[in-house]
Scaffold this motif. Structure first.
Motif, PDB file in Angstrom:
ATOM      1  N   SER A  24       0.835  -1.205   0.000  1.00  0.00           N
ATOM      2  CA  SER A  24       0.000   0.000   0.000  1.00  0.00           C
ATOM      3  C   SER A  24       0.871   1.256   0.000  1.00  0.00           C
ATOM      4  O   SER A  24       0.534   2.240  -0.657  1.00  0.00           O
ATOM      5  N   ARG A  28       0.817   3.960  -3.033  1.00  0.00           N
ATOM      6  CA  ARG A  28       0.560   5.399  -2.836  1.00  0.00           C
ATOM      7  C   ARG A  28       1.648   6.230  -3.505  1.00  0.00           C
ATOM      8  O   ARG A  28       1.359   7.245  -4.128  1.00  0.00           O
ATOM      9  N   ASN A  31       1.089   6.021  -7.310  1.00  0.00           N
ATOM     10  CA  ASN A  31      -0.104   6.798  -7.598  1.00  0.00           C
ATOM     11  C   ASN A  31       0.176   8.291  -7.619  1.00  0.00           C
ATOM     12  O   ASN A  31      -0.291   9.022  -8.476  1.00  0.00           O
ATOM     13  N   THR A 188      -8.481  14.124  -1.599  1.00  0.00           N
ATOM     14  CA  THR A 188      -9.347  13.300  -0.764  1.00  0.00           C
ATOM     15  C   THR A 188      -9.891  14.151   0.378  1.00  0.00           C
ATOM     16  O   THR A 188      -9.135  14.913   0.980  1.00  0.00           O
ATOM     17  N   TYR A 218     -14.905   5.854  -3.268  1.00  0.00           N
ATOM     18  CA  TYR A 218     -15.252   5.771  -1.848  1.00  0.00           C
ATOM     19  C   TYR A 218     -14.172   4.960  -1.157  1.00  0.00           C
ATOM     20  O   TYR A 218     -13.819   3.879  -1.630  1.00  0.00           O
ATOM     21  N   LEU A 219     -13.648   5.466  -0.045  1.00  0.00           N
ATOM     22  CA  LEU A 219     -12.639   4.727   0.707  1.00  0.00           C
ATOM     23  C   LEU A 219     -13.120   4.562   2.146  1.00  0.00           C
ATOM     24  O   LEU A 219     -12.711   5.304   3.037  1.00  0.00           O
ATOM     25  N   PRO A 220     -14.038   3.609   2.357  1.00  0.00           N
ATOM     26  CA  PRO A 220     -14.602   3.458   3.702  1.00  0.00           C
ATOM     27  C   PRO A 220     -13.602   2.834   4.662  1.00  0.00           C
ATOM     28  O   PRO A 220     -12.783   2.000   4.261  1.00  0.00           O
ATOM     29  N   ARG A 229     -12.565  10.466  -2.674  1.00  0.00           N
ATOM     30  CA  ARG A 229     -11.353  10.818  -3.404  1.00  0.00           C
ATOM     31  C   ARG A 229     -11.709  11.119  -4.842  1.00  0.00           C
ATOM     32  O   ARG A 229     -12.335  10.312  -5.519  1.00  0.00           O
ATOM     33  N   GLU A 264      -4.555  12.649   4.133  1.00  0.00           N
ATOM     34  CA  GLU A 264      -4.254  11.589   5.096  1.00  0.00           C
ATOM     35  C   GLU A 264      -4.675  11.953   6.521  1.00  0.00           C
ATOM     36  O   GLU A 264      -4.333  11.239   7.473  1.00  0.00           O
ATOM     37  N   GLN A 299       1.393   8.694  18.752  1.00  0.00           N
ATOM     38  CA  GLN A 299       2.066   8.357  17.489  1.00  0.00           C
ATOM     39  C   GLN A 299       2.365   9.611  16.677  1.00  0.00           C
ATOM     40  O   GLN A 299       3.129   9.585  15.725  1.00  0.00           O
ATOM     41  N   ILE A 300       1.747  10.735  17.087  1.00  0.00           N
ATOM     42  CA  ILE A 300       1.925  11.983  16.346  1.00  0.00           C
ATOM     43  C   ILE A 300       3.167  12.714  16.842  1.00  0.00           C
ATOM     44  O   ILE A 300       3.302  12.973  18.035  1.00  0.00           O
TER      45      ILE A 300
END
Lengths: 423, 423
Positions: A24, A28, A31, A188, A218-220, A229, A264, A299-300
């Motif tokens: 993935s 990305r 893409n 997106t 659609y990116l559920p 998107r 994101e 995590q940020i």
């Protein structure tokens, strides 16, 4: 347009012991530079399997990116197979990578073996993109027309996720310089709280009226919500942005508060930006989510500017002792109640001296539900310290019916969304 | 032996917005019943792509399991494509699934639309495995010899992970009844703390002397450690177990304390079992791991028997106020020090009144390191309340050099492993 395939190699993926996250990330990256990923596949650690599968992909696609099978152990045989496919007669030793192999292993206090030396051996004719984070280099095989009419390029990167990730910028640079790429533009927007089918119905008319050359996806995602998107190919970024923003501007009023960010963005990203912008601090009290919300925040990078900490009050004794939840509430209302959630949010705000306090208390399941409070029930509370120092608190109940880990994720995202709306 | 392919459908996977976790669950199920997963792939939401790819897989394999593309939105077209491939002339409405669609959506307070009604429409000739957790059913297409000589079976399940997961037992049952399966036996042991290449060297001789029909696989994972998996085909479970246990019994002495469990065991599983067996309780104080360790524990069903809670003391003020870390330690030794880690472990043990206290304090990075304490440095401490009530505490330093999220994972697993060894 340039088409690519991504192939992961390794029995550990085919037997399901490892989830493939590399593909993935690679997709990305491709893409984002306008390369269409048309196929992903996984093949086993078997010489002939690898050769036949990669050969088939090279016949069909311009770019093939392979990850995995480059480790020092006996069952990692990607390099040999690809060398044979490329027609290499032998190997050369890549000093640059060998230096890094030594550095990486010694820095980790790991003994060096000949298997490690061999990791810097490269099939003749293949180029190297040095891997600074690990031992196995990325190899670049540029096939000639004699092998495949369209001269495809094959990249072989290690399977260790953070090493593969670290190599992507250099692979991207190489692809851009090797191919003449057609431009692409995406945008997106991320929504939370509207189920996919309801959302689809809400924006049906807008979707039907989209221009031919603009594609909606659609990116559920049960954790981050539904992403919408829009993509447009073959235009420069400026025109792409203008035309896609124009389409989104028509749908935003329909979606209203449900839209929380772009690209994101996650709920916690948006919350942290708002808190820092407002100079406010946050603390969290978690029962059923058990540390999940705190770990999403931490995590940020740089979150310490606004996130002070959290208390996981998994046992009621901790709700009383650290958060000061009154015994009476636990006895009369129970731990899963608006009263308890509000006392926890207020309690953690006071104990950690923050401007906001977020609390969750519920039943993740599968055990421990009652008819009134079935597993999947959660109470969320948000406490806020006002200018004059007094504390306002509100709470809300959510109910889900999934397995334990999905419930924990949904509890957490519902809590984050409630906090986002309250900020 | 029966061979299978797993295919995920959806642009969201090919553009890298979603990580495919279904395939690994499906692979593990197939593997457990002796079906070899020979291929995994992902194709886009495109009718001809889907048909050509699935057709190619059906030509080659006995079982093809497809997930995804069954949602109610316009870009979900798997059902139509598979129906055409199967030669269905039309659709029939499956009342059983329709009842569940209504139940699921109304229980979530979601409005019903004709797109939802259509989710219970099934291509003629296809059978249904009812999906009780969601709206889209699992469809079973049994192809006749006239279509493919070896009469393969195609399963189409929804892509929503917990729905796909929920359907696996019924799909497994159907496969077992449809095919005459050859038996397989695996056993996996899990190790922590020995890097893959060192491990490979340690057990090289043992590996070379493994019987021809027993296959070893390395399953490295930066979080759970290296798993060693032995597989043997075509024997009954009893003989398989006997022969594989015999081989493992030879390697266990070589690996010693590094072996912490079997199969799917995680460090936290083993710790929780030990704590419950000993009637002991645990609390956790996290700085750099920020809730990660607590959330690993609270994902375990029934963990409330031993896990009381945790404090995420992300800000030093929380280390002082809740955990009672002396100001002097923070000033003279700093937050990333053995003294601070030990004070945190002792502090959380006292504050939450538990038998054990586990603490982490470090620098996850990328910012905030110093030459003496670079990003990637963590101190871990384990405190234990002795019978006579006095508290003993020990600490250890670990250093990694990865990105922030990998560091957080490695800090957490190193802490868990230190606790495991101290129990």
């Amino acid at each position: 347009m340039i088409q690519a395939a991504i192939c992961t190699i390794g029995d550990e993926i085919l037997i399901g012991q490892i989830v493939d996250t590399n593909s993935s990330h690679i997709a990305r990256m491709l893409n984002s530079i306008g390369v269409k990923v048309a196929r992903m596949c996984s093949v086993s650690d078997d010489n002939s399997d690898i050769k036949s599968s990669i050969d088939a992909l090279l016949k069909e696609f311009d770019i093939v990116i392979v990850t995995g099978g480059l480790g020092p152990t006996k069952d990692d045989i990607t390099k040999k197979a690809l060398g044979e496919l490329f027609g290499s007669r032998g190997y050369y030793h890549h000093e640059g990578q060998w230096e890094i192999v030594k550095k990486v292993l010694t820095s980790r206090g790991i003994e060096l073996f000949d298997t490690n030396y061999a990791q810097a051996d490269i099939p003749e004719g293949a180029e190297v993109i040095v891997n600074r984070l690990g031992t196995a280099p990325c190899m670049v095989f540029r096939f000639h027309e004699t092998a495949y009419r369209h001269s495809p390029v094959l990249y072989s990167a290690p399977g260790v996720p953070f090493e593969a990730l670290g190599l992507l910028p250099d692979i991207q640079k190489d692809i851009c310089s090797h191919f003449n790429l057609r431009s692409i533009y995406h945008k997106t927007i991320v929504t939370f709280g509207i189920p996919e089918s309801t959302l689809a119905k809400k924006i049906e008319l807008w979707e039907e009226n989209l221009p031919e050359d603009i594609h909606l996806a659609y990116l559920p995602n049960s954790i981050t919500g539904v992403r919408l998107r829009l993509s447009i190919y073959g235009v420069d970024a400026e025109e792409g942005k203008r035309r896609i923003d124009e389409e989104f501007s028509k749908v935003l009023p329909i979606l209203g508060e449900a839209v929380y960010g772009e690209g994101e963005d996650t709920l916690q990203d948006v919350i942290v930006r708002k808190l820092i912008a407002g100079g406010n601090t946050l603390s969290v009290a978690e029962s059923c989510t058990g540390g999940r919300i705190a770990s999403l925040f931490t995590q940020i990078r740089g979150v310490s500017k606004c996130f002070m900490g959290s208390v996981t009050s998994y046992d009621n004794s901790v709700k009383r002792s650290i958060l000061g939840v009154p015994e009476e509430i636990l006895e009369t209302k129970g731990a899963v109640s608006s009263e308890c959630a509000e006392a926890m949010a207020t309690g953690v705000l006071k104990a950690l001296d923050t401007d906001y306090g977020l609390a969750t208390t519920g039943i993740a399941g599968p055990d421990g539900g009652t008819p009134e409070k079935p597993a999947g029930t959660v109470w969320v509370a948000v406490a806020r310290k006002e200018r004059d120092g007094h504390i306002t608190v509100s709470s809300q109940m959510f109910r889900f019916s999934s397995n334990r880990s999905v419930n924990i994720d949904r509890f957490s995202s519902s809590a984050l969304n409630m906090l986002r709306i309250n900020l």
